[in-house]
Design a protein around this motif. Structure first.
Motif, PDB file in Angstrom:
ATOM      1  N   VAL A 144     -14.345   4.829  -2.123  1.00  0.00           N
ATOM      2  CA  VAL A 144     -14.910   3.983  -1.063  1.00  0.00           C
ATOM      3  C   VAL A 144     -13.864   3.683   0.004  1.00  0.00           C
ATOM      4  N   ALA A 145     -12.640   3.336  -0.433  1.00  0.00           N
ATOM      5  CA  ALA A 145     -11.583   3.038   0.533  1.00  0.00           C
ATOM      6  C   ALA A 145     -11.225   4.270   1.360  1.00  0.00           C
ATOM      7  N   PHE A 146     -11.225   5.436   0.733  1.00  0.00           N
ATOM      8  CA  PHE A 146     -10.925   6.660   1.469  1.00  0.00           C
ATOM      9  C   PHE A 146     -12.035   6.980   2.460  1.00  0.00           C
ATOM     10  N   TYR A 147     -13.272   6.691   2.107  1.00  0.00           N
ATOM     11  CA  TYR A 147     -14.399   6.887   3.023  1.00  0.00           C
ATOM     12  C   TYR A 147     -14.250   5.987   4.251  1.00  0.00           C
ATOM     13  N   VAL A 148     -13.911   4.730   4.020  1.00  0.00           N
ATOM     14  CA  VAL A 148     -13.714   3.802   5.140  1.00  0.00           C
ATOM     15  C   VAL A 148     -12.541   4.257   5.995  1.00  0.00           C
ATOM     16  N   PHE A 149     -11.489   4.734   5.341  1.00  0.00           N
ATOM     17  CA  PHE A 149     -10.311   5.178   6.080  1.00  0.00           C
ATOM     18  C   PHE A 149     -10.622   6.377   6.969  1.00  0.00           C
ATOM     19  N   LEU A 150     -11.412   7.313   6.468  1.00  0.00           N
ATOM     20  CA  LEU A 150     -11.764   8.485   7.269  1.00  0.00           C
ATOM     21  C   LEU A 150     -12.705   8.121   8.406  1.00  0.00           C
ATOM     22  N   ARG A 151     -13.647   7.217   8.153  1.00  0.00           N
ATOM     23  CA  ARG A 151     -14.595   6.842   9.202  1.00  0.00           C
ATOM     24  C   ARG A 151     -13.925   6.094  10.345  1.00  0.00           C
ATOM     25  N   SER A 152     -12.871   5.344  10.025  1.00  0.00           N
ATOM     26  CA  SER A 152     -12.186   4.561  11.056  1.00  0.00           C
ATOM     27  C   SER A 152     -10.968   5.281  11.631  1.00  0.00           C
ATOM     28  N   TRP A 153     -10.787   6.549  11.288  1.00  0.00           N
ATOM     29  CA  TRP A 153      -9.628   7.298  11.791  1.00  0.00           C
ATOM     30  C   TRP A 153      -9.831   7.668  13.250  1.00  0.00           C
ATOM     31  N   THR A 154      -8.888   7.240  14.082  1.00  0.00           N
ATOM     32  CA  THR A 154      -8.932   7.555  15.516  1.00  0.00           C
ATOM     33  C   THR A 154      -7.635   8.171  16.011  1.00  0.00           C
ATOM     34  N   GLY A 155      -6.650   8.374  15.140  1.00  0.00           N
ATOM     35  CA  GLY A 155      -5.384   8.953  15.559  1.00  0.00           C
ATOM     36  C   GLY A 155      -4.432   7.980  16.203  1.00  0.00           C
ATOM     37  N   THR A 156      -4.700   6.685  16.107  1.00  0.00           N
ATOM     38  CA  THR A 156      -3.828   5.667  16.688  1.00  0.00           C
ATOM     39  C   THR A 156      -2.675   5.361  15.736  1.00  0.00           C
ATOM     40  N   PRO A 157      -1.582   4.727  16.235  1.00  0.00           N
ATOM     41  CA  PRO A 157      -0.463   4.385  15.340  1.00  0.00           C
ATOM     42  C   PRO A 157      -0.855   3.474  14.183  1.00  0.00           C
ATOM     43  N   ILE A 158      -1.845   2.611  14.376  1.00  0.00           N
ATOM     44  CA  ILE A 158      -2.239   1.715  13.288  1.00  0.00           C
ATOM     45  C   ILE A 158      -2.895   2.487  12.151  1.00  0.00           C
ATOM     46  N   ASN A 159      -3.542   3.617  12.475  1.00  0.00           N
ATOM     47  CA  ASN A 159      -4.068   4.474  11.420  1.00  0.00           C
ATOM     48  C   ASN A 159      -2.951   5.105  10.610  1.00  0.00           C
ATOM     49  N   ALA A 160      -1.862   5.487  11.296  1.00  0.00           N
ATOM     50  CA  ALA A 160      -0.726   6.069  10.578  1.00  0.00           C
ATOM     51  C   ALA A 160      -0.066   5.044   9.664  1.00  0.00           C
ATOM     52  N   LEU A 161      -0.045   3.774  10.074  1.00  0.00           N
ATOM     53  CA  LEU A 161       0.527   2.730   9.225  1.00  0.00           C
ATOM     54  C   LEU A 161      -0.319   2.480   7.987  1.00  0.00           C
ATOM     55  N   ALA A 162      -1.600   2.798   8.052  1.00  0.00           N
ATOM     56  CA  ALA A 162      -2.475   2.573   6.904  1.00  0.00           C
ATOM     57  C   ALA A 162      -2.272   3.609   5.807  1.00  0.00           C
ATOM     58  N   ILE A 163      -1.673   4.759   6.118  1.00  0.00           N
ATOM     59  CA  ILE A 163      -1.492   5.811   5.110  1.00  0.00           C
ATOM     60  C   ILE A 163      -0.558   5.367   3.990  1.00  0.00           C
ATOM     61  N   PRO A 164       0.676   4.877   4.279  1.00  0.00           N
ATOM     62  CA  PRO A 164       1.519   4.423   3.159  1.00  0.00           C
ATOM     63  C   PRO A 164       0.924   3.233   2.416  1.00  0.00           C
ATOM     64  N   MET A 165       0.173   2.373   3.111  1.00  0.00           N
ATOM     65  CA  MET A 165      -0.477   1.251   2.426  1.00  0.00           C
ATOM     66  C   MET A 165      -1.563   1.749   1.489  1.00  0.00           C
ATOM     67  N   PHE A 166      -2.261   2.800   1.889  1.00  0.00           N
ATOM     68  CA  PHE A 166      -3.297   3.386   1.035  1.00  0.00           C
ATOM     69  C   PHE A 166      -2.677   3.979  -0.232  1.00  0.00           C
ATOM     70  N   ILE A 167      -1.550   4.679  -0.069  1.00  0.00           N
ATOM     71  CA  ILE A 167      -0.870   5.259  -1.240  1.00  0.00           C
ATOM     72  C   ILE A 167      -0.336   4.154  -2.147  1.00  0.00           C
ATOM     73  N   ALA A 168       0.246   3.111  -1.531  1.00  0.00           N
ATOM     74  CA  ALA A 168       0.761   1.993  -2.331  1.00  0.00           C
ATOM     75  C   ALA A 168      -0.360   1.272  -3.073  1.00  0.00           C
ATOM     76  N   GLY A 169      -1.542   1.170  -2.455  1.00  0.00           N
ATOM     77  CA  GLY A 169      -2.659   0.517  -3.122  1.00  0.00           C
ATOM     78  C   GLY A 169      -3.119   1.280  -4.349  1.00  0.00           C
ATOM     79  N   ILE A 170      -3.189   2.610  -4.252  1.00  0.00           N
ATOM     80  CA  ILE A 170      -3.586   3.413  -5.412  1.00  0.00           C
ATOM     81  C   ILE A 170      -2.543   3.308  -6.515  1.00  0.00           C
ATOM     82  N   ILE A 171      -1.253   3.359  -6.144  1.00  0.00           N
ATOM     83  CA  ILE A 171      -0.198   3.242  -7.152  1.00  0.00           C
ATOM     84  C   ILE A 171      -0.243   1.869  -7.815  1.00  0.00           C
ATOM     85  N   LYS A 172      -0.440   0.817  -7.025  1.00  0.00           N
ATOM     86  CA  LYS A 172      -0.494  -0.539  -7.570  1.00  0.00           C
ATOM     87  C   LYS A 172      -1.665  -0.703  -8.526  1.00  0.00           C
ATOM     88  N   PHE A 173      -2.819  -0.197  -8.152  1.00  0.00           N
ATOM     89  CA  PHE A 173      -3.991  -0.274  -9.018  1.00  0.00           C
ATOM     90  C   PHE A 173      -3.765   0.548 -10.287  1.00  0.00           C
TER      91      PHE A 173
END
Length: 263
Positions: A144-173
């Motif tokens: 679900v989180a990956f679906y939201v991430f792909l739908r909101s992807w626009t190529g902006t710097p804030i999208n790039a900042l979400a990538i390490p947070m996404f990886i950290a979230g999966i590792i934390k879980f």
């Protein structure tokens, strides 16, 4: 029957929402997701501040607050991901809306919340036995989180900042699931079992004894006592012995019996 029950529940929910005025419903639809994310963050702060205090403060209010926060934190984060995915599905031609772009950071942010703080992993021992459910939840919520991430992807710097947070979230879980599995009764019991000790190899001993005797060596069989180790009565030695006996005594909590050597 399940589909019919869900349909009835949705119908009742819509009827309940229609009780409120249209202005209230408009305000709630605009700030629903923000309220859920802030509530999830507040519950995480409660768990961080009070997670360890229950170990040395035996008060009922701490137990009640922690119990409510522990049960509500995962539910609020899961509901927030569901609302976020629905908002992404309903949005059209909003690729350059700042509110739409920032949603890409909320999905991995909620994954971090599902991983939980380090101060409390499980509220009770029974929670450790439910690690397979958490593993299934990891797979579903990550999709679900990956679906939201792909739908909101626009190529902006804030999208790039979400990538390490996404990886950290999966590792934390994943770390939380690994800890729950390690503390479950079956895995904990297996980790306490010592390595198998078949004992002395008498057949090999007798073969060596016979061969040496046939070669003319003078051989005698007997027993000997191990040399006595003199320990000084100081703090490091006491800690070493306490750690050794604790590892032996810990097996009793896993419903294991002690061997003859341990006793």
């Amino acid at each position: 029957m399940l589909i019919a029950g869900l349909g009835t529940l949705i119908f009742k929910k819509r009827k309940l929402i229609e009780v409120f005025p249209k202005s209230v419903r408009t305000i709630w639809n605009g700030c629903e997701l923000r309220v859920l994310v802030l509530l999830s963050l507040f519950l995480q702060m409660v768990l961080i501040l009070l997670g360890k205090r229950r170990k040395y403060i035996a008060k009922n209010w701490i137990r009640i607050v922690l119990w409510v926060a522990y049960l509500s934190a995962d539910w609020i984060a899961t509901v927030s991901l569901g609302v976020l995915s629905q908002a992404e599905g309903d949005s059209k031609d909003q690729s350059f809306d700042p509110n739409y772009i920032i949603m890409s950071c909320w999905a991995p942010f909620l994954l971090l919340h599902l991983g939980g703080p380090d101060t409390i992993t499980a509220y009770s021992l029974e929670d450790n036995e439910l690690w397979p459910r958490r593993f299934l939840e990891l797979g579903v919520q990550s999709v679900v989180a990956f679906y939201v991430f792909l739908r909101s992807w626009t190529g902006t710097p804030i999208n790039a900042l979400a990538i390490p947070m996404f990886i950290a979230g999966i590792i934390k879980f994943g770390e939380r699931i690994w800890v729950l599995r390690s503390a479950s009764s079956d895995v904990f019991r297996d980790s306490m079992l010592p390595r198998p000790d078949p004992g002395p190899n008498y057949a090999k001993f007798m073969d060596g004894y016979s061969s040496k005797k046939a070669e003319g060596f003078k051989i005698s069989v007997g027993t000997f006592e191990a040399p006595t180790v003199v320990r000084h009565n100081n703090f490091p030695d006491a800690l070493h012995e306490a750690s050794y006996f604790f590892k032996t005594f810990k097996r009793l909590f896993a419903d294991l019996i002690l061997s003859f050597q341990d006793r």
